[in-house]
Scaffold this active site. Structure first.
Site, PDB file in Angstrom:
ATOM      1  N   HIS B  38      31.520  43.453   6.602  1.00  0.00           N
ATOM      2  CA  HIS B  38      31.464  42.944   7.976  1.00  0.00           C
ATOM      3  C   HIS B  38      30.418  41.838   8.106  1.00  0.00           C
ATOM      4  O   HIS B  38      30.638  40.837   8.774  1.00  0.00           O
ATOM      5  CB  HIS B  38      31.175  44.079   8.968  1.00  0.00           C
ATOM      6  CG  HIS B  38      32.423  44.723   9.472  1.00  0.00           C
ATOM      7  ND1 HIS B  38      33.127  45.642   8.738  1.00  0.00           N
ATOM      8  CD2 HIS B  38      33.118  44.568  10.625  1.00  0.00           C
ATOM      9  CE1 HIS B  38      34.191  46.036   9.425  1.00  0.00           C
ATOM     10  NE2 HIS B  38      34.205  45.396  10.576  1.00  0.00           N
ATOM     11  N   LYS B 103      35.757  57.034  11.963  1.00  0.00           N
ATOM     12  CA  LYS B 103      35.427  58.353  12.530  1.00  0.00           C
ATOM     13  C   LYS B 103      34.132  58.220  13.314  1.00  0.00           C
ATOM     14  O   LYS B 103      33.279  57.393  12.982  1.00  0.00           O
ATOM     15  CB  LYS B 103      35.301  59.398  11.427  1.00  0.00           C
ATOM     16  CG  LYS B 103      34.103  59.134  10.516  1.00  0.00           C
ATOM     17  CD  LYS B 103      33.760  60.328   9.667  1.00  0.00           C
ATOM     18  CE  LYS B 103      32.713  59.993   8.611  1.00  0.00           C
ATOM     19  NZ  LYS B 103      31.352  60.383   8.977  1.00  0.00           N
TER      20      LYS B 103
END
Lengths: 278, 185
Positions: B38, B103
Site C-alpha cells: 500500500h 478482517k
C-alpha cells in the site's frame, strides 16, 4: 552430565515448526467442538465449522493453518545436567530456518524501520530458563502479528487491585473486538517488573487449553475472567456469539511494593504450539 | 440476509445492492496488497505514475500468502487485519476501488469513503487460510516482487466466500461489545 548435539536440536525444532503450523493441536480442536455445541448464533457456528474444515484441510494438504506462520517463539528449559555441544541459540535459529523453508511456511520477520524481510523467519524469539535434571525441553509457538498487535502491558497502582486488573483485561478484549481473530486465548502476566509481566503473559500461552491452574485461587480468577469476557458477546470473528475467548491463562509472580504490573497477551484461535523433550 | 454471486470488475450496481450480513461468492481477478505494498502504491500515485493494476471496479485482498508448495497455485491465504490499511483506503476508494477484503474493524474515514464512493468491505474468515486458498485458482506476482509475501499478486478466484461487513449505506455487521453484561460499565 548429558551431552546433546546441535543437529538433534535443529531437526527437532524444524519438525515442531512444521507440525504446529499444519496440525491443529487436539486441545484447540476440542475447544472448537465444545464451542460449536454451545453456540446458538448461526454465524458463530458457521465460523467454527469453517475453522474445523480448515484444520482438516491443512492436515491433509500440509498447507499452513494460517498464512501468518508467526514469529517463532520458544521457551527453552535447559536441565542443570545437560551440556549443549555447540550454540543453543544458533541451533534454534537454524531449526527455525529449516522448518520455515522445508514446510513452505511464511517468513514474517522484518526490519522495523526499512520493513525489509529477513527472508528466513529468523531471528526467533528465545526465552531461556534452567531446571533440574538432564533434559532439554523446548516449547514452540507460532505467534501471529494480528493478535500480538492487540496485546498491551500497563503498570497499575496497587490500590487498583483485582478489580482494576479485571477491568483492564475485559476492556482490552472489548477494544480489540474482531481484530485478533476471536475466539482468542488470553495470556495474562501479573507481577514481576514491566518486561517480566509481558514475558510471563506470553508463557501462560504455552499451557494446554484444557489444563487447570494448580493454584485454586488463580484458577478461579481465570474462570471469572473467561466468563466476564464471554459476556461481551463479540463471538467468533466478531460476528456475535457466546464464544469470545476459548480460555484465559494467568501467571502471577511477586512484584515491587510500589507496582502492580499487568500484561495482556492476545492469542488468536489458531493456537499453534508444540513441545519436545530431548 | 441475501446471497450473491458477483464477478470482477465490480460496478456501482453490484455494490449498492449489498447489505451488511449478505454472503457474496466472488469470482474473477482480485489483487493482494498489504502494508508495504500500500505504501508503494501511494508513492506511485504521489509521483503521478501508473499503478500495477486498474483500480476501477477492483477488489483488493489484504493478504500475504504463505509460499505455494509444489502443485498448488498458492499457499495458505487468509485475510490480515484491515485497520492498518485505513490510512490508504479512502484515497484508493476515491480513485475507483470498489471492494476491500480483510478482517477486523475499519475507521470512520474508511467507512465514510465507502459511502461516498459506493464501495464495500468484505470479511473473509481469519485463520482459515488453507480453506480459503481452495477458492484461488491462479496467482501471479505483478508488482513489488522484492516484498516477498507482501508483493502485489493478481489472483484468479472462483466463488471466493465473503461476508459483507460494511456496506455503502453505513451498515456494519460486527457485534458491539456488551460492556455492561461483562461488568465493566
Amino acid at each position: 552430565m548429558r551431552t546433546i548435539k546441535t543437529p538433534e536440536i535443529i531437526d527437532a525444532v524444524a519438525a515442531m515448526c512444521i507440525k504446529a503450523n499444519t496440525e491443529l493441536p487436539d486441545d484447540v480442536r476440542a475447544k472448537f467442538e465444545e464451542a460449536m455445541a454451545k453456540e446458538t448464533s448461526e454465524s458463530a457456528k458457521e465460523v467454527l465449522r469453517q475453522l474445523l474444515e480448515n484444520a482438516d484441510l491443512a492436515m491433509e494438504t500440509k498447507l499452513p493453518l494460517c498464512q501468518d506462520c508467526g514469529l517463532a517463539v520458544f521457551f527453552v528449559e535447559v536441565g542443570d545436567d545437560v551440556r549443549i555441544e555447540g550454540n543453543l541459540r544458533e541451533a534454534i535459529n537454524e531449526g527455525t530456518r529449516k522448518g520455515y523453508a522445508d514446510g513452505f511456511l511464511r517468513k514474517s520477520a522484518c526490519d522495523p524501520f526499512t520493513r525489509v524481510n529477513t527472508g528466513d523467519g529468523t531471528p526467533a524469539i528465545i526465552h531461556l530458563d534452567f531446571t533440574p535434571g538432564d533434559k532439554l525441553k523446548i516449547f514452540y509457538m507460532a505467534k501471529g502479528g494480528g493478535s500480538e498487535n492487540m496485546s498491551r502491558a500497563t503498570m497499575l497502582a496497587p490500590a487498583q487491585g483485582w478489580e482494576g486488573i479485571k477491568e483492564y483485561v475485559v476492556n482490552r478484549v472489548a477494544e480489540a473486538g474482531p481484530n485478533p481473530c476471536p475466539p482468542t486465548i488470553i495470556g495474562i502476566g501479573i507481577g514481576g517488573t514491566f518486561e517480566h509481566a509481558a514475558k510471563i503473559a506470553k508463557k501462560s500461552l504455552i499451557r494446554r487449553l484444557d489444563d487447570t491452574h494448580p493454584d485454586p485461587e488463580i484458577a478461579a480468577k481465570e474462570q471469572e475472567l473467561e466468563e466476564a469476557i464471554n459476556k461481551l458477546g463479540i463471538g467468533p470473528m466478531g460476528l456475535g456469539g457466546s464464544t469470545t475467548v476459548l480460555s484465559v491463562k494467568m501467571s502471577v509472580e511477586p512484584c515491587h511494593l510500589a507496582s502492580l504490573p499487568l500484561a495482556v497477551n492476545v492469542q488468536c484461535h489458531s493456537q499453534r504450539h508444540e513441545e519436545v523433550e530431548l | 440476509m441475501a446471497e450473491f454471486k458477483l464477478n470482477t470488475p465490480l460496478t456501482d450496481e453490484d455494490i449498492a445492492q449489498l447489505k451488511a450480513g449478505d454472503v457474496v461468492f466472488l469470482s474473477g481477478h482480485i489483487y493482494s496488497a498489504r502494508d508495504a505494498a500500500h505504501k508503494k502504491l501511494i508513492d506511485l500515485l504521489d509521483a503521478g505514475k501508473e499503478l500495477p493494476f486498474d483500480l476501477k471496479g477492483a477488489a483488493v485482498y489484504y493478504v500475504g500468502p504463505s509460499p505455494a508448495p509444489p502443485g498448488r497455485p498458492i499457499g495458505s491465504a487468509g485475510p490480515t487485519t484491515s485497520y492498518r490499511m485505513d490510512s490508504y483506503a479512502p484515497r484508493l476508494h476515491s480513485l475507483g476501488l470498489k471492494a476491500t477484503i480483510g478482517k477486523g474493524k475499519r475507521n470512520d474515514e474508511t467507512r465514510k469513503a465507502m459511502e461516498d464512493h459506493t464501495a464495500v468491505y468484505f470479511g473473509a474468515t481469519g485463520g482459515a487460510g488453507a480453506l480459503l486458498s481452495n477458492s484461488i485458482v491462479d496467482s501471479k506476482v505483478i508488482a513489488f516482487d522484492d516484498l516477498g509475501p507482501e508483493a502485489v499478486r493478481e489472483m484468479t478466484v472462483k466463488d471466493f466466500p465473503l461476508l459483507v461487513i460494511n456496506d455503502c449505506h453505513g451498515g456494519e455487521l460486527y457485534a458491539v461489545p456488551d460492556r455492561k453484561a461483562a461488568g465493566i460499565e
